[in-house]
Design a protein around this motif. Structure first.
Motif, mmCIF file in Angstrom:
data_model
loop_
_atom_site.group_PDB
_atom_site.id
_atom_site.type_symbol
_atom_site.label_atom_id
_atom_site.label_comp_id
_atom_site.label_asym_id
_atom_site.label_seq_id
_atom_site.Cartn_x
_atom_site.Cartn_y
_atom_site.Cartn_z
ATOM 1 N N GLY A 88 0.699 -1.216 0.157
ATOM 2 C CA GLY A 88 -0.014 -0.053 -0.130
ATOM 3 C C GLY A 88 0.852 1.330 -0.016
ATOM 4 N N GLU A 89 1.999 1.050 0.730
ATOM 5 C CA GLU A 89 2.817 2.477 0.728
ATOM 6 C C GLU A 89 3.411 2.735 -0.673
ATOM 7 O OE1 GLU A 89 5.810 1.889 3.607
ATOM 8 O OE2 GLU A 89 4.345 1.608 5.249
ATOM 9 N N ILE A 90 3.588 1.566 -1.567
ATOM 10 C CA ILE A 90 4.151 1.810 -2.707
ATOM 11 C C ILE A 90 3.041 2.103 -3.636
ATOM 12 C CG2 ILE A 90 5.217 0.195 -4.859
ATOM 13 C CD1 ILE A 90 6.341 -1.578 -2.582
ATOM 14 N N THR A 91 1.888 1.732 -3.682
ATOM 15 C CA THR A 91 0.813 2.025 -4.700
ATOM 16 C C THR A 91 -0.133 3.089 -4.287
ATOM 17 O OG1 THR A 91 -0.715 0.287 -3.730
ATOM 18 C CG2 THR A 91 0.871 -0.396 -5.263
ATOM 19 N N GLY A 92 -0.060 3.308 -2.972
ATOM 20 C CA GLY A 92 -0.915 4.267 -2.470
ATOM 21 C C GLY A 92 -2.421 3.851 -2.154
ATOM 22 N N ALA A 93 -2.527 2.483 -2.537
ATOM 23 C CA ALA A 93 -3.915 1.822 -2.414
ATOM 24 C C ALA A 93 -4.168 1.452 -1.070
ATOM 25 C CB ALA A 93 -4.034 0.728 -3.309
ATOM 26 N N SER A 94 -5.391 1.432 -0.596
ATOM 27 C CA SER A 94 -5.698 1.143 0.897
ATOM 28 C C SER A 94 -5.838 -0.790 1.114
ATOM 29 C CB SER A 94 -6.987 1.540 1.357
ATOM 30 O OG SER A 94 -7.552 1.163 2.538
ATOM 31 N N ALA A 95 -5.506 -1.349 2.121
ATOM 32 C CA ALA A 95 -5.592 -2.676 2.115
ATOM 33 C C ALA A 95 -6.791 -2.964 2.524
ATOM 34 C CB ALA A 95 -4.335 -3.252 3.006
ATOM 35 N N GLY A 96 -7.652 -2.156 3.139
ATOM 36 C CA GLY A 96 -9.192 -2.449 3.642
ATOM 37 C C GLY A 96 -8.868 -3.289 4.799
ATOM 38 N N ASP A 97 -10.166 -3.884 5.281
ATOM 39 C CA ASP A 97 -10.314 -4.821 6.124
ATOM 40 C C ASP A 97 -10.065 -6.300 5.774
ATOM 41 O OD1 ASP A 97 -10.793 -2.715 8.051
ATOM 42 O OD2 ASP A 97 -13.109 -2.785 7.248
ATOM 43 N N SER A 98 -8.824 -6.761 6.019
ATOM 44 C CA SER A 98 -8.464 -8.359 5.703
ATOM 45 C C SER A 98 -8.590 -8.984 6.964
ATOM 46 C CB SER A 98 -7.015 -8.270 5.299
ATOM 47 O OG SER A 98 -6.185 -7.812 6.402
ATOM 48 N N VAL A 99 -9.472 -10.085 6.583
ATOM 49 C CA VAL A 99 -9.614 -11.265 7.451
ATOM 50 C C VAL A 99 -8.773 -12.507 7.578
ATOM 51 C CG1 VAL A 99 -11.468 -12.804 8.536
ATOM 52 C CG2 VAL A 99 -12.026 -10.446 7.483
ATOM 53 N N LYS A 100 -7.913 -12.570 8.676
ATOM 54 C CA LYS A 100 -6.835 -13.744 8.649
ATOM 55 C C LYS A 100 -7.842 -14.985 8.700
ATOM 56 C CE LYS A 100 -3.538 -15.647 11.872
ATOM 57 N NZ LYS A 100 -2.655 -16.066 10.832
ATOM 58 N N MET A 101 -7.248 -15.798 7.638
ATOM 59 C CA MET A 101 -8.017 -17.093 7.466
ATOM 60 C C MET A 101 -6.873 -18.128 8.116
ATOM 61 S SD MET A 101 -10.915 -16.153 6.380
ATOM 62 C CE MET A 101 -11.818 -17.507 5.466
ATOM 63 N N VAL A 102 -7.583 -19.382 8.293
ATOM 64 C CA VAL A 102 -6.760 -20.438 8.678
ATOM 65 C C VAL A 102 -7.329 -21.846 8.026
ATOM 66 C CG1 VAL A 102 -5.730 -19.789 10.575
ATOM 67 C CG2 VAL A 102 -7.779 -20.779 10.905
ATOM 68 N N ALA A 103 -6.617 -22.700 7.702
ATOM 69 C CA ALA A 103 -7.213 -24.118 7.441
ATOM 70 C C ALA A 103 -7.759 -25.006 8.565
ATOM 71 C CB ALA A 103 -6.110 -24.869 6.952
ATOM 72 N N PHE A 104 -8.823 -25.425 8.372
ATOM 73 C CA PHE A 104 -9.663 -26.426 9.139
ATOM 74 C C PHE A 104 -10.033 -27.730 8.523
ATOM 75 C CE2 PHE A 104 -14.028 -27.335 10.881
ATOM 76 C CZ PHE A 104 -13.250 -27.981 12.127
ATOM 77 N N VAL A 105 -9.552 -28.531 9.306
ATOM 78 C CA VAL A 105 -10.051 -30.066 8.891
ATOM 79 C C VAL A 105 -11.401 -30.477 9.296
ATOM 80 C CG1 VAL A 105 -9.185 -32.552 8.624
ATOM 81 C CG2 VAL A 105 -7.689 -30.522 8.540
ATOM 82 N N LYS A 106 -12.411 -30.695 8.502
ATOM 83 C CA LYS A 106 -13.900 -30.792 8.528
ATOM 84 C C LYS A 106 -13.988 -32.474 9.199
ATOM 85 C CE LYS A 106 -15.361 -29.262 5.068
ATOM 86 N NZ LYS A 106 -16.383 -28.863 4.208
ATOM 87 N N CYS A 107 -13.340 -33.000 10.078
ATOM 88 C CA CYS A 107 -13.341 -34.541 10.295
ATOM 89 C C CYS A 107 -13.151 -34.737 11.827
ATOM 90 C CB CYS A 107 -12.528 -35.352 9.350
ATOM 91 S SG CYS A 107 -12.886 -37.074 9.933
ATOM 92 N N SER A 108 -13.770 -35.377 12.566
ATOM 93 C CA SER A 108 -13.267 -35.825 13.891
ATOM 94 C C SER A 108 -13.208 -37.410 13.983
ATOM 95 C CB SER A 108 -14.437 -35.440 15.021
ATOM 96 O OG SER A 108 -14.469 -33.986 14.952
ATOM 97 N N GLY A 109 -13.263 -38.061 12.840
ATOM 98 C CA GLY A 109 -13.083 -39.364 12.608
ATOM 99 C C GLY A 109 -11.944 -40.022 13.033
#
Length: 266
Positions: A88-109
């Motif tokens: 953003g400092e280089i381009t002058g653009a705003s990063a906005g609100d970014s949501v931190k994501m993580v991987a999640f394994v949908k299994c309890s088997g």
């Protein structure tokens, strides 16, 4: 006579060298590719993992897309907000609100919960195990095979197999998505880091079949939906799904789940 030959030889060598020098100079000017300083500066900010999670062909492709096509500057999950701010400092653009994501394994088997069809003794690879009749040893068609194909592609040591099921370390995960792309069962999703309520199951079979395959699998009973006051959880295709934008983290769905498949990951 000998000196004359020597002088002629030197002149020929010098002439050849001069011609080559001129040719190299002409070709260098003709083939010169102008370096885009803005693109180069953006590329320097990127981590260089070339994971493709940004949606482009690696860091070079992403840098070019930002510099020339106005691509969003906050699409690098590996670098996160810090990289977005630097770009953003280089381009002058705003990063906005970014949501931190993580991987999640949908299994309890895990080995205590999932029913096995047979004992698998082949290569320690989920991808290879899928070629065996039945697509793996577990009775649940959506179960984690626990052979570590996801582990082998993670560059950040953020996922491991625990008791027969892949488990993600959400603090080490950078949401690059390699594990999700590799999983042959397609049971790894990217979820918000700050979202503690998660459904650790991907089985879309009906209740009776689920109970035969796993002690804790979601049976689509809809008790969770009846408890939610915010319309944040629904049963679709026999499996509970959370709307993270509506979820207030109250935990009532997890409290009432008879299978205890809805977890609270603080």
């Amino acid at each position: 006579m000998d000196s004359t030959i020597l002088i002629i030889a030197l002149l020929i060598v010098g002439l050849v060298g001069l011609v080559l020098a001129i040719l190299i100079n002409v070709l260098s000017n003709f083939l010169y590719v102008k370096v885009d300083e803005k693109e180069a500066a953006i590329r320097e900010c990127l981590p260089g993992n070339n994971c493709g999670a940004c949606g482009f062909s690696g860091c070079d492709g992403y840098a070019a897309a930002i510099a020339h096509d106005g691509a969003p500057i906050n699409s690098c999950p590996v670098g996160g907000p810090a990289v977005a701010d630097a770009i953003g400092e280089i381009t002058g653009a705003s990063a906005g609100d970014s949501v931190k994501m993580v991987a999640f394994v949908k299994c309890s088997g895990n080995v205590n919960n999932a029913t096995d069809k047979y004992i698998y003794s082949g290569t320690k690879s989920c991808v290879q195990a899928m070629s065996v009749p039945g697509s793996g040893s577990k009775l649940c068609e959506n179960a984690c095979l626990g052979l570590g194909s996801c582990v082998s592609v993670c560059d950040f040591d953020a996922i491991r197999v625990c008791n027969g099921v892949a488990v993600v370390d959400k603090d080490a995960c950078v949401a690059c998505g390699k594990c999700a792309k590799t999983c042959p069962k397609h049971i790894i999703d990217m979820v918000p880091y700050a979202a503690p309520i998660r459904v650790a199951c991907a089985n879309t079979s009906k209740g009776k079949a689920v109970m035969e395959a796993c002690k804790v699998g979601c049976i689509g009973c809809m008790l969770c939906t009846k408890q939610c006051e915010f319309d944040a959880i629904h049963v679709e295709n026999n499996i509970a799904i959370i709307d993270y934008e509506k979820c207030t983290k109250c935990g009532k769905c997890a409290e009432k789940c008879p299978r205890k498949i809805i977890t609270i990951n603080n």
